[in-house]
Design an enzyme around this catalytic site. Structure first.
Site, short mmCIF file in Angstrom:
data_model
loop_
_atom_site.label_atom_id
_atom_site.label_comp_id
_atom_site.label_asym_id
_atom_site.label_seq_id
_atom_site.Cartn_x
_atom_site.Cartn_y
_atom_site.Cartn_z
N SER A 95 25.68 -3.19 5.75
CA SER A 95 25.17 -4.38 6.05
C SER A 95 23.64 -4.29 5.62
O SER A 95 23.06 -3.15 5.39
CB SER A 95 25.22 -4.63 7.51
OG SER A 95 24.12 -5.88 7.98
N TYR A 106 23.89 -2.75 16.30
CA TYR A 106 24.53 -2.97 15.28
C TYR A 106 23.89 -2.36 14.26
O TYR A 106 24.38 -1.90 12.99
CB TYR A 106 24.62 -4.51 14.85
CG TYR A 106 25.24 -5.02 13.74
CD1 TYR A 106 26.90 -4.81 13.58
CD2 TYR A 106 24.70 -5.36 12.64
CE1 TYR A 106 27.50 -5.32 12.53
CE2 TYR A 106 25.41 -5.86 11.54
CZ TYR A 106 26.77 -5.69 11.34
OH TYR A 106 27.37 -6.21 10.46
#
Length: 254
Positions: free
Chosen positions: A138, A151
């Site tokens: 990501s 995350y």
């Protein structure tokens, strides 16, 4: 000739969102697709669509955070040419809003889940002469994003694991890369907005879309096309790299 003809592909979290788009495109390109997903119903629906289009798809109910479950499914599949570690979950909050249970939940799915699949698949790839691995990282692995502590941690780990696997198994003809998407318009995003911003869905969708300099979110199919290239023989000289697919977020958002 289809780009993935005669290839066997395992895609974790392939029942929805980015994973669904990857599963459908890989099957269209000739791969025999195996979806590992906790939501068996969604995975089965994707496979039914693949079969209707004369492709090859099989759903396996599997909790990727459970090593025994993953190992059992991988053993049944046998030869595997492609692994896409896509399964993942999100968490909103900084470190003060991230309790032990939150942290463990993100780690177990996003990090341990990828580890479990790698641990099970790599021996099979070695035995059968190599393969291609793609891990979904990501932009959170590259830049600081507010309220995404756990995350970001998990995607940073994915980034590092990809480099390690690429280095360790290059002599075994196993390539390993990762991709780092920015925001992608998936059902998860719609659900997140509806839950956290009731009555302001349109406004927040527009705001999140414009956080990418290109002015919109990515579509899952766009991520799938990059995944296809990196897992195909066209990318045979590419390993140990991460590819942002971010609408200019990392380099232009200053």
């Amino acid at each position: 000739m289809s780009k993935l003809a005669h290839k066997v592909a395992v895609i974790t979290g392939g029942g929805s969102g980015i994973g669904r788009a990857i599963s459908e495109l890989f099957a269209k390109e000739g791969a025999s697709v195996h979806i590992l997903d906790l939501n068996e119903e969604e995975a089965q629906q994707v496979c039914e669509g693949i079969l209707q289009r004369k492709g090859s798809g099989q759903a396996h109910k599997c909790n990727v955070s459970n090593q025994e479950e993953v190992a059992s499914v991988i053993e049944k599949i046998g030869r595997i040419d492609i692994l896409v570690n896509n399964a993942g979950i999100a968490h909103v909050g900084n470190i003060e809003n991230c309790g032990k249970d939150d942290f463990d939940r993100i780690f177990n799915v996003n990090v341990k889940g990828a580890y479990n699949a790698l641990y099970a698949v790599i021996p099979s790839m070695k035995k059968h002469g190599g393969g291609a691995i793609l891990n979904l990282a990501s932009i959170a692995a590259w830049v600081g994003i507010m309220d995404r502590f756990a995350y970001s941690m998990s995607k940073g780990a994915i980034f590092a694991m990809s480099l390690s696997v690429a280095r360790d198994y290059i002599a075994d003809n196993i390539r390993c890369n990762s991709i780092s998407p920015a925001r992608v318009h998936t059902p998860f995003v719609d659900g997140f907005i509806a839950k956290n911003y009731p009555g302001k869905e349109e406004e927040m969708f527009e705001k999140l879309s414009k956080s990418q300099p290109i002015g919109r979110m990515a579509q899952p199919e766009e991520i799938a096309k990059l995944a296809l290239f990196l897992c195909s023989d066209d990318a045979g000289f590419i390993t140990g790299n991460d590819y942002p697919i971010d609408g200019g977020f990392i380099k232009l958002n200053n």
